[in-house]
Scaffold this motif. Structure first.
Motif, PDB file in Angstrom:
ATOM      1  N   GLU A 107       8.561   0.997   6.382  1.00 15.11           N
ATOM      2  CA  GLU A 107       8.457   2.443   6.220  1.00 15.11           C
ATOM      3  C   GLU A 107       9.210   2.894   4.979  1.00 15.11           C
ATOM      4  O   GLU A 107      10.175   2.255   4.553  1.00 15.11           O
ATOM      5  N   CYS A 108       8.768   3.993   4.410  1.00 13.17           N
ATOM      6  CA  CYS A 108       9.435   4.566   3.250  1.00 13.17           C
ATOM      7  C   CYS A 108       9.045   6.034   3.148  1.00 13.17           C
ATOM      8  O   CYS A 108       8.128   6.500   3.830  1.00 13.17           O
ATOM      9  N   TRP A 109       9.753   6.757   2.294  1.00 12.36           N
ATOM     10  CA  TRP A 109       9.394   8.161   2.055  1.00 12.36           C
ATOM     11  C   TRP A 109       8.023   8.219   1.393  1.00 12.36           C
ATOM     12  O   TRP A 109       7.687   7.416   0.519  1.00 12.36           O
ATOM     13  N   THR A 110       7.192   9.163   1.822  1.00 10.84           N
ATOM     14  CA  THR A 110       5.949   9.478   1.131  1.00 10.84           C
ATOM     15  C   THR A 110       5.711  10.973   1.241  1.00 10.84           C
ATOM     16  O   THR A 110       6.156  11.606   2.200  1.00 10.84           O
ATOM     17  N   TRP A 111       4.979  11.532   0.295  1.00 12.94           N
ATOM     18  CA  TRP A 111       4.678  12.966   0.373  1.00 12.94           C
ATOM     19  C   TRP A 111       3.539  13.250   1.336  1.00 12.94           C
ATOM     20  O   TRP A 111       3.265  14.423   1.636  1.00 12.94           O
ATOM     21  N   TRP A 112       2.874  12.208   1.858  1.00  7.86           N
ATOM     22  CA  TRP A 112       1.725  12.414   2.746  1.00  7.86           C
ATOM     23  C   TRP A 112       2.046  12.067   4.198  1.00  7.86           C
ATOM     24  O   TRP A 112       1.136  11.842   5.005  1.00  7.86           O
ATOM     25  N   SER A 113       3.293  12.057   4.596  1.00  6.21           N
ATOM     26  CA  SER A 113       3.679  11.541   5.915  1.00  6.21           C
ATOM     27  C   SER A 113       3.076  12.313   7.081  1.00  6.21           C
ATOM     28  O   SER A 113       3.021  11.804   8.201  1.00  6.21           O
ATOM     29  N   ALA A 114       2.615  13.554   6.873  1.00  5.70           N
ATOM     30  CA  ALA A 114       2.041  14.332   7.969  1.00  5.70           C
ATOM     31  C   ALA A 114       0.548  14.082   8.157  1.00  5.70           C
ATOM     32  O   ALA A 114      -0.051  14.603   9.095  1.00  5.70           O
ATOM     33  N   GLY A 115      -0.064  13.284   7.280  1.00  4.95           N
ATOM     34  CA  GLY A 115      -1.500  13.066   7.353  1.00  4.95           C
ATOM     35  C   GLY A 115      -1.858  11.728   7.974  1.00  4.95           C
ATOM     36  O   GLY A 115      -1.070  11.125   8.710  1.00  4.95           O
ATOM     37  N   LEU A 116      -3.046  11.240   7.668  1.00  4.73           N
ATOM     38  CA  LEU A 116      -3.541  10.010   8.269  1.00  4.73           C
ATOM     39  C   LEU A 116      -3.008   8.755   7.596  1.00  4.73           C
ATOM     40  O   LEU A 116      -2.878   7.718   8.239  1.00  4.73           O
ATOM     41  N   SER A 117      -2.734   8.803   6.303  1.00  9.31           N
ATOM     42  CA  SER A 117      -2.229   7.616   5.622  1.00  9.31           C
ATOM     43  C   SER A 117      -0.833   7.279   6.126  1.00  9.31           C
ATOM     44  O   SER A 117       0.002   8.175   6.298  1.00  9.31           O
ATOM     45  N   PRO A 118      -0.544   5.995   6.347  1.00  9.13           N
ATOM     46  CA  PRO A 118       0.780   5.627   6.870  1.00  9.13           C
ATOM     47  C   PRO A 118       1.869   5.796   5.820  1.00  9.13           C
ATOM     48  O   PRO A 118       1.645   5.566   4.627  1.00  9.13           O
ATOM     49  N   ALA A 119       3.041   6.199   6.286  1.00  9.87           N
ATOM     50  CA  ALA A 119       4.196   6.344   5.395  1.00  9.87           C
ATOM     51  C   ALA A 119       4.922   5.006   5.323  1.00  9.87           C
ATOM     52  O   ALA A 119       6.039   4.833   5.797  1.00  9.87           O
ATOM     53  N   ASN A 120       4.263   4.040   4.729  1.00 11.65           N
ATOM     54  CA  ASN A 120       4.840   2.706   4.606  1.00 11.65           C
ATOM     55  C   ASN A 120       4.300   2.034   3.353  1.00 11.65           C
ATOM     56  O   ASN A 120       3.534   2.640   2.576  1.00 11.65           O
ATOM     57  N   ALA A 121       4.691   0.776   3.152  1.00  9.18           N
ATOM     58  CA  ALA A 121       4.298   0.072   1.928  1.00  9.18           C
ATOM     59  C   ALA A 121       2.788  -0.082   1.825  1.00  9.18           C
ATOM     60  O   ALA A 121       2.233  -0.054   0.721  1.00  9.18           O
TER      61      ALA A 121
END
Length: 253
Positions: A107-121
């Protein structure tokens, strides 16, 4: 998240598309040529943008779970062609090394964490494939020699854009609507827009007629959602204002 490439294939595509990007830059008449698809940017600006992005996402993946991303490196890329290409190659390898070390599920920070794409590598790798894919098109356009995108990569690029940029729990501020995207290569997607947010999915066979639809090749559809083509470049049906509303929408979550 819609089906995509395996993690190892995503890393390979980052490497392959980055090689195509460097080739386009090397073939251009100069680093000061304008990039028609990125107004006010020169080719140098494009290389610096993409290379800085690769370095930033490498640091984000390496940091792991975080509430905020690390700061971007403010250093200027070198201005001479060979040095700039070497700097970009190094930038790309920093990202690939971080992704290899992390593995797909870190897991990592992403600007899309609330959507369908996973917040990971895995989500980062998929996003960076298509950043490089589209910016390779930009570089080739500047160099005057655009090459067709690989169809399977362009198809995944449209799906990734919907998963990442057009999926959110933020309420749609307009009348509920649906958009259908039809790729002439045989895949279609549904984007539902309503009070629950924006949610993409593969288009079912029994889907009701859409508020608006767009048909084109996978490459045309991808370049449209990335702002490189207009509705006039596609075959459309329904109410075009739905596309206009979607393009102008800046949801806050």
């Amino acid at each position: 998240m819609t089906d995509s490439f395996e993690y190892s294939a995503l890393l390979r595509l980052i490497e392959e598309r980055s090689a195509a990007f460097r080739s386009a830059v090397a073939a251009a008449p100069g680093l000061d040529v304008p990039v028609p698809s990125c107004p006010e940017w020169t080719l140098f600006d494009l290389v610096q943008h993409l290379g800085t992005g690769q370095r930033w996402w490498a640091a984000i993946v390496a940091a792991g779970p975080a509430e905020a991303p690390p700061a971007k490196d403010p250093a200027q890329a070198p201005g001479e062609l060979d040095a700039l290409l070497a700097w970009y190659a190094e930038s790309n390898e920093l990202l690939l090394s971080a992704l290899r070390e992390a593995g797909p599920e870190r897991e990592c920070w992403t600007w899309w964490s609330a959507g369908l794409s996973p917040a990971n590598a895995r989500g980062v790798a998929r996003r960076r494939v298509h950043e490089v894919l589209v910016h390779t098109y930009d570089a080739q356009l500047a160099a005057g020699a655009v090459e067709p995108m690989p169809v399977d990569v362009a198809l995944d690029g449209l799906a990734e854009f919907l998963d990442t940029c057009n999926s959110t729990p933020a309420a749609w501020p307009h009348e509920p609507a649906t958009i259908h995207y039809h790729a002439t290569e045989g895949r279609s997607w549904l984007l539902a827009l309503d009070g629950t947010g924006a949610w993409p999915a593969p288009l079912p066979d029994d889907a009701a007629p859409a508020s608006a639809s767009a048909t084109g090749t996978a490459e045309q559809l991808l370049l449209f959602v990335w702002g490189r083509l207009t509705l006039g470049d596609l075959k459309t049906e329904g109410e075009p204002r739905v596309f206009e509303q979607l393009i102008a929408w800046e949801p806050e979550v």
